[in-house]
Design an enzyme around this catalytic site. Structure first.
Site, PDB file in Angstrom:
ATOM      1  N   SER A 269      -1.432  24.871 -16.887  1.00 57.18           N
ATOM      2  CA  SER A 269      -2.430  24.577 -15.846  1.00 57.18           C
ATOM      3  C   SER A 269      -1.722  23.835 -14.727  1.00 57.18           C
ATOM      4  O   SER A 269      -0.624  23.328 -14.915  1.00 57.18           O
ATOM      5  CB  SER A 269      -3.536  23.686 -16.414  1.00 57.18           C
ATOM      6  OG  SER A 269      -3.117  22.321 -16.406  1.00 57.18           O
ATOM      7  N   ASP A 270      -2.354  23.746 -13.571  1.00 57.57           N
ATOM      8  CA  ASP A 270      -1.815  22.864 -12.559  1.00 57.57           C
ATOM      9  C   ASP A 270      -2.388  21.468 -12.852  1.00 57.57           C
ATOM     10  O   ASP A 270      -3.226  21.285 -13.728  1.00 57.57           O
ATOM     11  CB  ASP A 270      -2.155  23.357 -11.145  1.00 57.57           C
ATOM     12  CG  ASP A 270      -1.157  22.825 -10.107  1.00 57.57           C
ATOM     13  OD1 ASP A 270      -0.977  23.467  -9.066  1.00 57.57           O
ATOM     14  OD2 ASP A 270      -0.561  21.754 -10.370  1.00 57.57           O
ATOM     15  N   TYR A 271      -1.949  20.515 -12.087  1.00 56.34           N
ATOM     16  CA  TYR A 271      -2.187  19.110 -12.407  1.00 56.34           C
ATOM     17  C   TYR A 271      -3.689  18.746 -12.402  1.00 56.34           C
ATOM     18  O   TYR A 271      -4.310  18.715 -11.352  1.00 56.34           O
ATOM     19  CB  TYR A 271      -1.455  18.224 -11.397  1.00 56.34           C
ATOM     20  CG  TYR A 271      -1.223  16.818 -11.882  1.00 56.34           C
ATOM     21  CD1 TYR A 271      -2.252  15.885 -11.923  1.00 56.34           C
ATOM     22  CD2 TYR A 271       0.031  16.417 -12.331  1.00 56.34           C
ATOM     23  CE1 TYR A 271      -2.045  14.596 -12.382  1.00 56.34           C
ATOM     24  CE2 TYR A 271       0.255  15.116 -12.776  1.00 56.34           C
ATOM     25  CZ  TYR A 271      -0.790  14.217 -12.801  1.00 56.34           C
ATOM     26  OH  TYR A 271      -0.578  12.941 -13.267  1.00 56.34           O
ATOM     27  N   GLY A 272      -4.239  18.526 -13.614  1.00 60.05           N
ATOM     28  CA  GLY A 272      -5.654  18.156 -13.686  1.00 60.05           C
ATOM     29  C   GLY A 272      -6.600  19.307 -13.418  1.00 60.05           C
ATOM     30  O   GLY A 272      -7.819  19.149 -13.313  1.00 60.05           O
TER      31      GLY A 272
END
Ligand code: GLC
Length: 620
Positions: A269-272
């Site tokens: 995933s990307d950050y958060g």
């Protein structure tokens, strides 16, 4: 027992990285048998990706000992090794140590948008290889690059990380970077899958509406090419496509990546981004976001802490299958087995002569000559040079965005490089690119009268470029325009060098300069590279890979646009419209009355000091 299995596995992997087929059967068998021995909590721990900057050393070590992390990002050197040893000792499974190394680790090469303008794939691959070597030397086995978003909107700050507006060129450049990484055993990530660069209005993280035909014609190819050359991971992007954010987008993650392309690497995933599914409005809460993400096919959870918190609960409720978790864990273990890890710190030095020379060469080859009325190349006969402008002596800005491991004092700024080549007087004119205190413009003007030629280094501070740095106005900042006008008043010839992370609309400024070089943020050796071009030591060969508009109102503007049913037959002249008329001479076609259809400089544009012409090929 487990740690012995892994040590043997890693030694084997480390010694023959990339020479084994993607996942050999014996390795597969070992991973399958390991998976059978893992508890559900141990499995979920492998899918948890933590940012070392968000906790203390003690907290980090404790989480690793408890098997609550499969990957730690933003850690290196001794702490990375301590964490690895703790992981092997307490869990028997090594960590993935990851970092954003986008265009260099300590030795910083030009930003990718600059590198692409060299069109030199061998140089780009070599820069990637040397960057990977420095990165692994610091205990890092996985990087979140190359970024292969196709971009058409210079308002978006992340165009700096891209290779420009062309799908094929982006694919080729991205592939060379992956190969360069592979030569040093660094795992790559194709990001941001997919369409992140099509954010509405060029505003970061914004909505994208990309019909399937455009997805396939423009945005998907680079990811396909990178996967087929063995890229280990893909990062799901923040944006939604057709209303569905990538972290929950089963069609794009599962149907295309897994089913159609048979990608069996890790989807990160990307950050958060998993937690952000709630903000997007597609998940009622973090628990539902967790369910959507694992079902869509996101393997690792970067800093949402969603998988750690909810996966077991969802399995116990029957809302998801343990098999979904198992396949994600298996892909993570397969990546670990292949990536291996540097087993001890390396004593080799960073900033090697080889890397620094290449950085200077690539900075020179990335520079694009946009105008030259004969002022360039400079020479000793050019006389004294006034070096001025907010980018003339700003090492921290020239290295560009995504330079988290930048260390001051290793680079060469334009001022330093110019001082090595002739008589120089220096007066910055402005303290930084947004400076509106034009008091010191007077000093630069005074200094100009002592010089024979002016080298004005303008552009963007690096903080105006990169993630979350979208701009609505992409002109040179006001103070810089004033400085240029004041210098022009002196009557001295001016070479204007733009050091920026994006195309800027510099049409008005062109008239005030005798020569213009677009050098982007050129990295550690930016100054050396630019000086080589200004003094003719390198014949400028850079060609634009992203269109430079005349005005931001023309955006999106790119070379391979569709024709429309009414392509313009001529450029309109808004002043030529007779007062009171309803019809204007340019007719009813697709253009802007005030800015026509043409950019300031198109994709592929770039001058050189030599002259040549294209003609039909002749067989001799
Ligand atoms: C950022 C970026 C991504 C980067 C990741 C980890 O938000 O979108 O490109 O790799 O977080 O730093």
């Amino acid at each position: 027992m487990k740690s012995k299995v892994w040590i043997a596995l890693l030694c084997a992997a480390f010694l023959c990285i990339n020479c084994t087929p993607k996942h050999s059967d014996p390795a597969q068998a070992r991973i399958d048998s390991l998976l059978k021995t893992m508890t559900i909590q141990q499995k979920i721990g492998q899918l948890n990706q933590l940012n070392a900057k968000c906790m203390s050393r003690e907290q980090l070590i404790e989480k690793v000992q408890r098997g609550e992390a499969g990957c730690i990002m933003n850690v290196s050197d001794s702490l990375a090794y301590v964490l690895q040893q703790q992981a092997l000792r307490y869990t028997g499974i090594p960590l993935l140590i990851a970092r954003d190394m986008i265009h260099g680790y300590h030795t910083l090469f030009p930003i990718p948008l600059g590198q692409a303008c060299s069109w030199d794939t061998a140089l780009v691959r070599e820069a990637a290889r040397l960057s990977a070597r420095e990165t692994r030397r610091h205990g890092i086995g996985w990087t979140f690059s190359p970024m292969v978003d196709v971009v058409r909107d210079p308002r978006w700050g992340r165009v700096a990380e891209s290779y420009g507006e062309d799908t094929y060129l982006t694919s080729v450049m991205g592939e060379q970077v992956v190969r360069g990484y592979q030569m040093e055993g660094l795992a790559a990530t194709a990001k941001h899958y997919v369409g992140y660069g099509a954010a509405e209005g060029g505003r970061d993280y914004n909505t994208t509406w990309i019909p399937e035909v455009q997805l396939r014609n423009t945005y998907l190819l680079p990811f396909y090419r990178l996967i087929k050359c063995g890229c280990e991971a893909v990062m799901a992007s923040f944006n939604e496509v057709q209303g569905m954010p990538l972290s929950a987008n089963k069609h794009l993650l599962h149907d295309i990546l897994r089913d159609e392309w048979k990608f069996d690497g890790v989807i990160d995933s990307d950050y958060g981004a998993i937690e952000q599914l709630v903000k997007h409005g597609v998940a009622a809460d973090k628990k539902e976001a967790t369910r959507l993400a694992i079902r869509a096919g996101v393997d690792m959870d970067m800093e949402s802490h969603a998988y750690k918190k909810y996966l077991k609960e969802l399995i116990d409720e029957g809302a998801i299958r343990e098999a979904d978790v198992d396949s994600a864990v298996k892909r993570v273990l397969q990546m670990k087995e292949r990536v291996g890890l540097p087993l001890q710190p390396s004593v080799e030095e960073d900033y090697s002569a080889e890397a620094m020379e290449l950085a200077g060469r690539l900075a020179a080859e990335s520079a694009v000559l946009l105008k030259n009325n004969g002022l360039l190349p400079l020479s000793k006969q050019s006389g004294k040079v006034l070096v001025t402008g907010p980018l003339a002596d700003s090492e921290g800005d020239q290295v560009g965005c995504w330079s988290p491991d930048y260390e001051a004092g290793h680079g060469i700024t334009p001022l330093q490089a110019m001082q090595q080549r002739g008589r120089v007087v220096y007066s910055p004119g402005l303290r930084y690119s947004r400076d509106r205190n034009t008091r010191i413009i007077r000093d630069a003007v005074k200094a100009a009268y002592q010089a024979d030629v002016i080298a004005y280094f303008a552009g963007e501070e690096q903080l105006l470029s990169g993630e979350a740095q979208s701009l609505a106005d992409i002109r040179l900042r006001e103070g810089q325009r004033q400085l240029l006008h004041a210098l022009h008043e002196t009557g001295k010839p001016i070479v204007l060098v733009i050091m920026a992370g994006r195309p800027l609309t510099i049409e008005d400024e062109m008239a005030y300069a005798d020569a213009v070089v677009y050098a982007y943020h050129g990295g550690t050796m930016a100054g050396e590279g630019i000086a080589r071009v200004l003094y003719g030591e390198t014949n400028p060969c850079g060609k634009l890979t992203m269109t430079i508009p005349r005005h931001v109102g023309q955006v999106p503007i790119y070379y391979n646009h569709t024709n429309t049913g009414r392509p313009a037959r001529q450029e309109p002249d808004i002043q030529a419209i007779p007062v009171g008329t309803k019809a204007h001479p340019a007719g009813a076609f697709s253009f802007y009355l005030d800015y026509g259809t043409k950019p300031l400089f198109p994709f592929g544009y770039g001058l050189s000091y030599t002259t040549y012409e294209y003609g039909s090929p002749v067989v001799r």
